[in-house]
Design a protein around this motif. Structure first.
Motif, mmCIF file in Angstrom:
data_model
loop_
_atom_site.group_PDB
_atom_site.id
_atom_site.type_symbol
_atom_site.label_atom_id
_atom_site.label_comp_id
_atom_site.label_asym_id
_atom_site.label_seq_id
_atom_site.Cartn_x
_atom_site.Cartn_y
_atom_site.Cartn_z
ATOM 1 N N LEU A 63 0.840 -1.185 0.000
ATOM 2 C CA LEU A 63 0.000 0.000 0.000
ATOM 3 C C LEU A 63 0.877 1.237 0.000
ATOM 4 O O LEU A 63 2.057 1.173 0.325
ATOM 5 N N LEU A 64 0.288 2.335 -0.383
ATOM 6 C CA LEU A 64 0.988 3.611 -0.399
ATOM 7 C C LEU A 64 0.810 4.266 0.959
ATOM 8 O O LEU A 64 -0.319 4.495 1.405
ATOM 9 N N HIS A 65 1.921 4.561 1.649
ATOM 10 C CA HIS A 65 1.857 5.202 2.951
ATOM 11 C C HIS A 65 1.250 6.598 2.798
ATOM 12 O O HIS A 65 1.672 7.366 1.941
ATOM 13 N N PRO A 66 0.254 6.933 3.612
ATOM 14 C CA PRO A 66 -0.452 8.201 3.408
ATOM 15 C C PRO A 66 0.401 9.443 3.626
ATOM 16 O O PRO A 66 0.170 10.471 2.990
ATOM 17 N N VAL A 67 1.393 9.390 4.510
ATOM 18 C CA VAL A 67 2.222 10.560 4.793
ATOM 19 C C VAL A 67 3.517 10.522 3.990
ATOM 20 O O VAL A 67 3.904 11.519 3.356
ATOM 21 N N LEU A 68 4.186 9.385 4.006
ATOM 22 C CA LEU A 68 5.495 9.279 3.362
ATOM 23 C C LEU A 68 5.415 9.104 1.852
ATOM 24 O O LEU A 68 6.419 9.244 1.164
ATOM 25 N N LYS A 69 4.248 8.763 1.330
ATOM 26 C CA LYS A 69 4.063 8.528 -0.110
ATOM 27 C C LYS A 69 5.049 7.492 -0.631
ATOM 28 O O LYS A 69 5.643 7.625 -1.689
ATOM 29 N N LYS A 70 5.217 6.458 0.151
ATOM 30 C CA LYS A 70 6.162 5.409 -0.166
ATOM 31 C C LYS A 70 5.411 4.079 -0.140
ATOM 32 O O LYS A 70 4.503 3.894 0.665
ATOM 33 N N ILE A 71 5.788 3.154 -1.024
ATOM 34 C CA ILE A 71 5.154 1.844 -1.055
ATOM 35 C C ILE A 71 5.643 1.040 0.150
ATOM 36 O O ILE A 71 6.843 0.893 0.362
#
Length: 82
Positions: free
Chosen positions: A27-35
């Motif tokens: 999933l895409l981390h909501p804050v870090l924008k990292k998978i």
């Protein structure tokens, strides 16, 4: 409501008619924008004791069979040989 089907790898087959399957999802981390990869273990009912550690398994939701088992192995995945 349709039953969920998940796919993962068997990490334990020590219990009688039971396998433990690790299912990984991304999933895409909501804050870090990292998978981010997340994994979860599911106890599944394997009537034939056919699956061994390392096998790919497809599991489907079912009525509770014991304290931990709420999933069962789909029969078409038990034919996979490694």
């Amino acid at each position: 409501m349709p039953k969920r089907v998940l796919e993962g790898v068997v990490v334990s087959d020590k219990g009688d008619k039971t396998v433990v399957v690790v299912v990984q999802r991304t999933l895409l981390h909501p804050v870090l924008k990292k998978i981010v990869r997340l994994s979860k273990k599911y106890h599944a009912h394997d009537e034939a004791n056919a699956l061994k550690v390392g096998d790919q398994a497809r599991i489907i939701e079912c009525a509770p069979k014991s304290k931990l088992k709420r999933w069962e192995v789909l029969s078409d995945s038990s034919a996979s040989a490694s």
